[in-house]
Write an enzyme that holds these catalytic residues in place. Structure first.
Site, PDB file in Angstrom:
ATOM      1  N   TYR A 200      43.736  23.029  37.208  1.00  5.92           N
ATOM      2  CA  TYR A 200      42.358  23.529  37.297  1.00  5.92           C
ATOM      3  C   TYR A 200      42.007  23.904  38.730  1.00  5.92           C
ATOM      4  CZ  TYR A 200      37.439  24.205  36.439  1.00  5.92           C
ATOM      5  OH  TYR A 200      36.199  24.778  36.336  1.00  5.92           O
TER       6      TYR A 200
ATOM      7  N   PHE B  90      30.805  54.846  40.509  1.00  2.97           N
ATOM      8  CA  PHE B  90      31.656  54.401  39.412  1.00  2.97           C
ATOM      9  C   PHE B  90      30.754  53.607  38.463  1.00  2.97           C
ATOM     10  CE2 PHE B  90      34.458  51.604  37.058  1.00  2.97           C
ATOM     11  CZ  PHE B  90      35.296  52.559  36.502  1.00  2.97           C
ATOM     12  N   THR B  91      31.021  53.719  37.168  1.00  2.75           N
ATOM     13  CA  THR B  91      30.116  53.172  36.140  1.00  2.75           C
ATOM     14  C   THR B  91      29.701  51.717  36.413  1.00  2.75           C
ATOM     15  OG1 THR B  91      32.086  52.644  34.853  1.00  2.75           O
ATOM     16  CG2 THR B  91      30.971  54.709  34.329  1.00  2.75           C
TER      17      THR B  91
ATOM     18  N   ASP C 238      36.258  49.772  47.425  1.00  4.72           N
ATOM     19  CA  ASP C 238      36.703  49.627  46.041  1.00  4.72           C
ATOM     20  C   ASP C 238      38.168  50.056  46.039  1.00  4.72           C
ATOM     21  OD1 ASP C 238      37.404  49.864  43.410  1.00  4.72           O
ATOM     22  OD2 ASP C 238      35.517  50.754  42.759  1.00  4.72           O
TER      23      ASP C 238
ATOM     24  N   LYS D 236      44.692  48.060  37.562  1.00 10.32           N
ATOM     25  CA  LYS D 236      45.155  49.417  37.848  1.00 10.32           C
ATOM     26  C   LYS D 236      46.396  49.337  38.744  1.00 10.32           C
ATOM     27  CE  LYS D 236      40.886  50.256  36.193  1.00 10.32           C
ATOM     28  NZ  LYS D 236      39.600  50.028  36.797  1.00 10.32           N
TER      29      LYS D 236
ATOM     30  N   ARG E 277      34.513  61.671  30.293  1.00 11.75           N
ATOM     31  CA  ARG E 277      33.923  61.357  31.590  1.00 11.75           C
ATOM     32  C   ARG E 277      32.950  62.498  31.885  1.00 11.75           C
ATOM     33  NH1 ARG E 277      33.604  56.464  31.958  1.00 11.75           N
ATOM     34  NH2 ARG E 277      35.161  55.209  33.017  1.00 11.75           N
TER      35      ARG E 277
ATOM     36  N   PHE F 241      28.830  54.742  27.053  1.00  7.97           N
ATOM     37  CA  PHE F 241      30.053  55.418  26.617  1.00  7.97           C
ATOM     38  C   PHE F 241      30.995  54.497  25.852  1.00  7.97           C
ATOM     39  CE2 PHE F 241      32.808  53.640  29.932  1.00  7.97           C
ATOM     40  CZ  PHE F 241      31.878  53.260  30.884  1.00  7.97           C
TER      41      PHE F 241
HETATM   42  C1  LIG Z   1      38.288  49.989  36.723  1.00  8.90           C
HETATM   43  C2  LIG Z   1      37.477  50.184  37.911  1.00  8.90           C
HETATM   44  C3  LIG Z   1      36.494  49.251  38.275  1.00  8.90           C
HETATM   45  C4  LIG Z   1      36.103  48.071  37.411  1.00  8.90           C
HETATM   46  O1  LIG Z   1      37.136  47.208  37.179  1.00  8.90           O
HETATM   47  P1  LIG Z   1      37.323  46.401  35.797  1.00  8.90           P
HETATM   48  O2  LIG Z   1      38.576  45.630  36.027  1.00  8.90           O
HETATM   49  O3  LIG Z   1      37.443  47.408  34.708  1.00  8.90           O
HETATM   50  O4  LIG Z   1      36.144  45.537  35.633  1.00  8.90           O
HETATM   51  C5  LIG Z   1      35.814  49.479  39.447  1.00  8.90           C
HETATM   52  N1  LIG Z   1      36.045  50.546  40.214  1.00  8.90           N
HETATM   53  C6  LIG Z   1      36.974  51.460  39.886  1.00  8.90           C
HETATM   54  C7  LIG Z   1      37.201  52.632  40.767  1.00  8.90           C
HETATM   55  C8  LIG Z   1      37.711  51.309  38.724  1.00  8.90           C
HETATM   56  O5  LIG Z   1      38.611  52.246  38.396  1.00  8.90           O
END
Ligand SMILES: *Cc1c(COP(=O)(O)O)cnc(C)c1O
Length: 462
Positions: free
Chosen positions: A77, A129-130, A220, A263, A387, A453
């Site tokens: 933990y 970004f969303t 980011d 990613k 998108r 979306f």
């Molecule tokens: C995917 C993504 C996020 C968010 O990450 P999650 O792991 O999906 O929560 C933030 N910024 C960018 C540019 C992304 O591609």
């Protein structure tokens, strides 16, 4: 060294040891599945999908070394050895001092936004970004787009469409004052612009400007290695540098980062928040226990953190990125041979088809990109995503955002599909392109409040 491999094809630096069998479907089955999913590709069952290009998020194939590391996960933990392995990888390869694991990128965005943003603050960034913008808004801030104009033009071939327009930033600083700007939000390889890089030169200028005004840069870094590949290939003075070196340099020009490890870092789940500031780290350690878990696991299993540590290292391999982006370019070139309108230059993580140019007879209120994604799935079982206006959502007054770009994203998971799969994708899109004039738009019949979306439902216009 990059130069030595330069003239070779982009073939993968790995071979297959295990395969995942796929279900093949008929057109009738796909039409039924599509109707049940409200014509939203997010609501399809993956079983019904042949080639899944919905996202490159968490869909990567892990290597044998990552799976081996998985088995060594320490599931204690507190104080897990796996946390320290991940922390060391982040400190070594990215150079940030303090690390907080989170279940994925948005977990880090939530914590960071709550710590740094006060009501009435403004957060300039190189395109929204969303999830990032939503967390900024939920924390009381307002996002302002400072990306260069070229990024909003699908046909502009500028090599660094992720760059910041410093004049736009200066206007915002003059209007609101630097004390209302907790940080500038910089994405590497800007997702919403089509996977387009920011140049080192631009980042250095931004660093200089933000230091003069006492403003942080939060990075980011979800696709930082892909951005580094483009810098290596396109920016003067970087061809002889390794991706590892370039990534380290990018990170050194920023004060902290949020990352979705799903990613670049070649895993299926995970993320983190990183910072060079002790105070921010201290607050993040307090908040992470509320939303994610203890600061040495943040919602992840020990095995996830082990896989991330190995994945970070593999993502910085020059041959890996050459094959990764080579495959994306291959698909883009095949599409161009058929005359399909795509965002140029070809980006890092996928091909973005320009739905406005593909279906010029539809208005943006007919959801051209959503419609096109549905048509492509019906044709071949290839799943892509919208998108455009649906992703852009509504502002705080409830009005639709009307983004200039109305795109269908063909996102390529890392190390998953073959060149022949890419051929099928291009051929299927070309079939739909052939009959584009007959395609009608759609209307939205269900709209969720946040990030619509993901779960919105549609009907075809008769
Ligand atoms: C995917 C993504 C996020 C968010 O990450 P999650 O792991 O999906 O929560 C933030 N910024 C960018 C540019 C992304 O591609």
């Amino acid at each position: 060294m990059t130069l030595k491999i330069e003239k070779r094809a982009w073939a993968e630096p790995y071979k297959m040891k295990m395969v995942e069998l796929l279900k093949m479907t008929t057109k009738a089955q796909r039409n039924k599945a599509l109707k049940e999913a409200g014509y939203n590709t997010f609501l399809l069952r993956s079983e019904d999908v042949y080639i899944d290009l919905l996202t490159d998020s968490g869909t990567n194939a892990m290597s044998d070394r990552q799976w081996a590391a998985f088995m060594t996960g320490d599931e204690s933990y507190a104080g897990s050895k796996s946390y320290y392995n991940m922390e060391r990888a982040i400190q070594t390869y990215y150079g940030y001092k303090y690390v907080i694991p989170t279940h994925q990128g948005r977990g880090a965005e939530n914590i960071l936004s709550q710590i740094l943003i006060k009501k009435g603050d403004v957060i300039p960034g190189n395109m929204y970004f969303t999830t990032t913008r939503l967390h900024q808004e939920l924390a009381g801030g307002k996002f302002e787009d400072i990306i260069i104009d070229e990024a909003h033009d699908a046909l502009n071939e500028f090599p660094f469409k992720g760059n910041v327009d410093l004049n736009k930033l200066e206007k915002i600083v003059n209007k609101y004052g630097a004390d209302k700007i907790p940080y500038v939000s910089i994405a590497t390889n800007v997702n919403m612009a089509g996977g387009q890089p920011i140049s080192m030169e631009n980042l250095k200028e931004l660093r200089k400007y933000t230091l003069q005004h006492g403003i942080r840069i939060i990075h980011d870094m979800t696709r930082v290695a892909e951005n580094a590949y483009f810098i290596q290939q396109r920016e003067k003075g970087y061809l002889l540098k390794t991706i590892k070196e370039i990534v380290h340099e990018i990170c050194s020009l920023t004060d902290g980062a949020t990352m979705s490890a799903k990613k670049d870092a070649l895993v299926n789940i995970g993320g983190f928040l990183a910072t060079n500031e002790w105070d921010v780290y201290e607050e993040a350690r307090n908040l992470v226990v509320v939303y994610e878990g203890l600061h040495t696991y943040g919602g992840l299993a020990g095995r996830d953190m082990e896989a991330i540590a190995v994945g970070i290292k593999e993502s910085l391999d020059d041959y890996h990125q050459k094959a990764r982006i080579g495959q994306v370019e291959y698909l883009g070139k095949r599409m161009q041979e058929y005359g399909i309108p795509i965002v140029k230059p070809i980006g890092g993580h996928g091909i973005f088809v320009d739905a406005k140019a593909f279906l010029p007879h539809l208005s943006q209120d007919d959801f051209p990109a959503q419609t096109l994604a549905a048509e492509i799935y019906a044709d071949s079982g290839v799943r892509t995503m919208e998108r455009g206006i649906v992703s852009a959502g509504r502002n705080s007054k409830g009005e639709n955002y009307y983004p200039k770009l109305e795109l269908v994203r063909f996102t390529i998971p890392r190390r998953v599909y073959t060149q022949a799969h890419m051929d099928v994708v291009a051929e299927s899109t070309a079939m739909v392109y052939d009959r584009r004039k007959k395609i009608k738009g759609m209307k939205m019949i269900y709209e969720p409040k946040y990030l619509r979306f993901f779960q919105a439902r549609f009907e075809k216009i008769k």
